[in-house]
Write a protein that holds these residues in place. Structure first.
Motif, PDB file in Angstrom:
ATOM      1  N   PRO A  23       0.806  -1.228   0.000  1.00  0.00           N
ATOM      2  CA  PRO A  23       0.000   0.000   0.000  1.00  0.00           C
ATOM      3  C   PRO A  23       0.839   1.278   0.000  1.00  0.00           C
ATOM      4  O   PRO A  23       0.480   2.258  -0.663  1.00  0.00           O
ATOM      5  N   THR A  24       1.950   1.276   0.724  1.00  0.00           N
ATOM      6  CA  THR A  24       2.789   2.484   0.736  1.00  0.00           C
ATOM      7  C   THR A  24       3.474   2.690  -0.613  1.00  0.00           C
ATOM      8  O   THR A  24       3.677   3.828  -1.042  1.00  0.00           O
ATOM      9  N   PRO A  54      -1.246  10.265   2.541  1.00  0.00           N
ATOM     10  CA  PRO A  54      -0.371   9.535   3.468  1.00  0.00           C
ATOM     11  C   PRO A  54      -0.289  10.192   4.849  1.00  0.00           C
ATOM     12  O   PRO A  54      -0.261   9.502   5.869  1.00  0.00           O
ATOM     13  N   SER A  55      -0.287  11.521   4.883  1.00  0.00           N
ATOM     14  CA  SER A  55      -0.255  12.221   6.164  1.00  0.00           C
ATOM     15  C   SER A  55      -1.513  11.943   6.970  1.00  0.00           C
ATOM     16  O   SER A  55      -1.460  11.739   8.193  1.00  0.00           O
ATOM     17  N   GLY A 106       4.513  14.314   1.527  1.00  0.00           N
ATOM     18  CA  GLY A 106       3.822  13.049   1.286  1.00  0.00           C
ATOM     19  C   GLY A 106       4.758  11.859   1.384  1.00  0.00           C
ATOM     20  O   GLY A 106       4.432  10.843   2.011  1.00  0.00           O
ATOM     21  N   LEU A 107       5.942  11.965   0.771  1.00  0.00           N
ATOM     22  CA  LEU A 107       6.917  10.875   0.843  1.00  0.00           C
ATOM     23  C   LEU A 107       7.429  10.680   2.269  1.00  0.00           C
ATOM     24  O   LEU A 107       7.665   9.540   2.703  1.00  0.00           O
ATOM     25  N   LEU A 111       7.290   7.210   4.538  1.00  0.00           N
ATOM     26  CA  LEU A 111       8.418   6.635   5.278  1.00  0.00           C
ATOM     27  C   LEU A 111       8.093   6.482   6.767  1.00  0.00           C
ATOM     28  O   LEU A 111       8.471   5.484   7.397  1.00  0.00           O
ATOM     29  N   LEU A 112       7.373   7.439   7.322  1.00  0.00           N
ATOM     30  CA  LEU A 112       6.974   7.346   8.727  1.00  0.00           C
ATOM     31  C   LEU A 112       6.027   6.170   8.954  1.00  0.00           C
ATOM     32  O   LEU A 112       6.104   5.487   9.980  1.00  0.00           O
ATOM     33  N   MET A 113       5.140   5.945   8.000  1.00  0.00           N
ATOM     34  CA  MET A 113       4.231   4.803   8.108  1.00  0.00           C
ATOM     35  C   MET A 113       5.006   3.496   8.130  1.00  0.00           C
ATOM     36  O   MET A 113       4.741   2.594   8.931  1.00  0.00           O
TER      37      MET A 113
END
Length: 621
Positions: A23-24, A54-55, A106-107, A111-113
């Protein structure tokens, strides 16, 4: 020993991370694709929506859905403001810089996810239903706009052309020309509404020919305004359901859905469109988001306070007098939860300091010089609807009574703080008008209206919540809700106090097709003529909308003339029955100006009245 005990935490996190890869990866690819597409002409708002997804996914399980939405709205508006200021300094294309900023954020969220190893799952139906309720108004609005494109005589484009709309378009085009927002004592003190238009206009121009730029800009104007009206609907509904955490009853959802429809009324969007008050739909989401942020202050005072500081800066750049509203809510948080704020450490403390610092910096360095330079601008005159002062008094009394009946101290404190801020702001504006013929001039009356709009939205949420708490599930509850809805609908009908005034809600106005001539024919003619290689206007052309068409044409021409102010003045004052008006226009626009006319004697009249100006007469084809 069970299986869960045999599986260490790091192993489970690694498994979740592997599940997140697909998903990411999809999100990252979609983000990159819209980044390149926006450079090629994709509207920047589409890229922004993709970049914020994403945020939103990362923040929702950490701060809740309501705080996620208001955070992304407020921070995005602040980012747009500061990027437009930076683009001017760095001489960068205004849309490219913001596109890059959204892509990076967004990227980073993707990455945090992955780093956090969050579980990725489809929301349950009950959750989707709860979030669908505040979206009803926006859904109705977007469907109506789509339908208007095929409905006979409707005006899916011309609805944006009334009142001050031409000025909004010119300010936006000036920002594009200047490659960003300029600051200083002589500059526009509230540049963000025009800045938002400029960002979308610039992104839409990438694949447009010179002849179609005006049409593209008008289309962009419509895109931004319709999106902001939709956002106002969503936040109005969100403000209503945020009062009742955990309540998933049908009535609660109905209250959120009903509140989301309120911004579509004449009292809010109908009047804003009528007068061309585009900034209304920039400031309304900001103020409502401020209220929603305040509601979360019990659990997250530092985040709520920081967001209110962000909202303050945004409002200074949209319509300065309303900065007292998030300011009053922030003071209420400080008074009631100062210990929590002082206990902040690490990143939380840094966020508080940074948010407060940027507000103070913008207020002192950017806003104050323009306010001082503008002198008595707060006493300026302008067209505004004459609402009775009693309207605001009734809404204040109603909100206070409802807040008291809800027996929620946090809610009551917030309501009193908001009303105190409104009274303070009104007092300052009335004081500024003390030497005028009437103290209820343009700014006080507009402030009264905007305050009444905000209080009405709160009253809907308060009253709906009270009914939900005071009645048991069953027929009686729905009867009470129907009575409540009828009461508020009747109140909205009574807000039009001028006899004979045609108070249409915004959707009715679009389908009536009477915003600018009939349907979109007049605005389409404006965009076609404005795209001509030579300055062009109508004179005795036989077009029933000639005056309105010339008004827009002259406004657009004024950008390219050294005597632009004089030409804009003529846009308001030119009289087609007097040849002298045409002479005055031609002295500014030059001999190459094309005059489309059905009057065979016009050339001789021009020669007799002002032989020195020239002009090319083009007969109606």
């Amino acid at each position: 020993m069970n299986i869960q005990e045999q599986t260490p935490g790091p192993v489970r996190r690694d498994a979740r991370r592997r599940a997140l890869v697909l998903p990411t990866l999809v999100l990252a690819c979609l983000l990159v694709a819209t980044t390149f597409s926006s450079v090629l002409g994709l509207p920047i708002w589409i890229h922004a929506a993709v970049a914020l997804l994403p945020s939103a996914i990362y923040l929702r399980p950490r701060v809740g859905g309501a705080l996620t939405i208001v955070s992304l709205v407020l921070v995005s508006l602040l980012a747009a403001l500061f990027e437009l200021m930076a683009a001017r300094i760095l001489a960068l294309p205004i849309d490219v810089g913001l596109t890059a900023l959204f892509t990076i954020s967004g990227l980073a969220s993707v990455l945090l996810m992955l780093r956090a190893g969050d579980e990725f799952h489809v929301p349950r139906f009950a959750t989707l239903l709860r979030w669908a309720a505040p979206c009803l108004g926006a859904t109705v609005w977007f469907v109506a706009l789509l339908w208007s494109n095929v409905a006979p005589n409707a005006s899916p484009l011309a609805w944006i052309t009334r009142g001050d709309s031409a000025n909004n378009l010119l300010f936006a085009r000036l920002i594009i020309e200047n490659q960003g927002i300029t600051t200083g004592a002589a500059e526009n003190p509230v540049p963000l509404p025009a800045g938002l238009l400029a960002l979308v206009m610039a992104s839409n121009r990438h694949s447009v020919s010179a002849a179609d730029v005006v049409r593209s800009d008008v289309d962009s104007f419509a895109q931004v305004w319709l999106l902001l009206i939709g956002l106002s609907c969503v936040l109005a509904g969100l403000a209503a359901i945020s009062l009742v955490k955990g309540d998933r009853s049908g009535l609660t959802l109905a209250v959120g859905a009903a509140a989301s429809l309120v911004p579509l009324s004449w009292f809010i969007s109908g009047l804003a469109v009528e007068y061309g008050f585009f900034n209304t739909h920039v400031l309304l989401p900001v103020v409502v988001a401020s209220w929603v942020a305040y509601l979360q202050a019990r659990d997250r005072p530092a985040v709520a306070f920081s967001l209110l500081c962000v909202a303050g800066t945004v409002l200074l750049a949209v319509w300065g007098p309303l900065v007292v509203l998030p300011g009053a809510l922030a003071v209420a948080i400080v008074v009631r939860q100062w210990r929590d704020l002082l206990a902040a450490r690490g990143i939380t403390l840094a966020v508080i300091v940074l948010s407060l610092g940027q507000l103070l910096w913008y207020g002192v360095v950017v806003t104050l010089p323009t306010l001082v330079g503008a002198g008595g601008s707060l006493a300026a005159v302008g067209a505004v609807y004459p609402f009775p002062v009693m309207l605001l008094v009734l809404l204040i009394a109603g909100v206070v009574c409802l807040a008291a009946l809800l027996r929620n101290s946090h809610l009551l404190w917030g309501s009193l703080a908001l009303i105190t801020g409104m009274c303070s702001g009104m007092g300052i504006l009335l004081l500024s008008n003390r030497h005028e013929a009437t103290i209820w001039g343009y700014y006080p009356m507009k402030f009264l209206w905007l305050s009444a709009v905000i209080l009405f939205i709160l009253a809907v949420g308060f009253a709906g919540t009270l009914v939900a708490r005071a009645t048991r599930r069953g027929l009686l509850r729905w009867i009470a809700f129907a009575a409540l809805a009828a009461t508020f609908a009747a109140f909205l009908n009574l807000t039009s106090v001028v006899p004979g005034y045609d108070a249409k809600n915004v959707i009715a106005r679009i389908f009536a097709g009477d915003s600018f001539g009939k349907g979109d024919a007049a605005i389409k003619r404006v965009t076609k003529l404005a795209g001509s290689s030579s300055p062009t206007l109508l004179w005795h052309s036989g077009d029933v909308d000639e005056g309105a068409i010339n008004f827009w044409l002259l406004q657009i021409m004024s950008e390219k003339e050294s005597d632009g102010f004089d030409l804009r003045y003529l846009a308001y004052t030119a009289d087609s029955t007097k040849i002298e008006s045409l002479c005055s226009i031609l002295r500014i626009t030059g001999a190459e100006t094309v005059i489309v006319s059905a009057d065979e004697t016009l050339a001789q009249e021009l020669l007799s009245a002002c032989s020195d100006v020239g002009g090319v007469i083009q007969p109606i084809s």
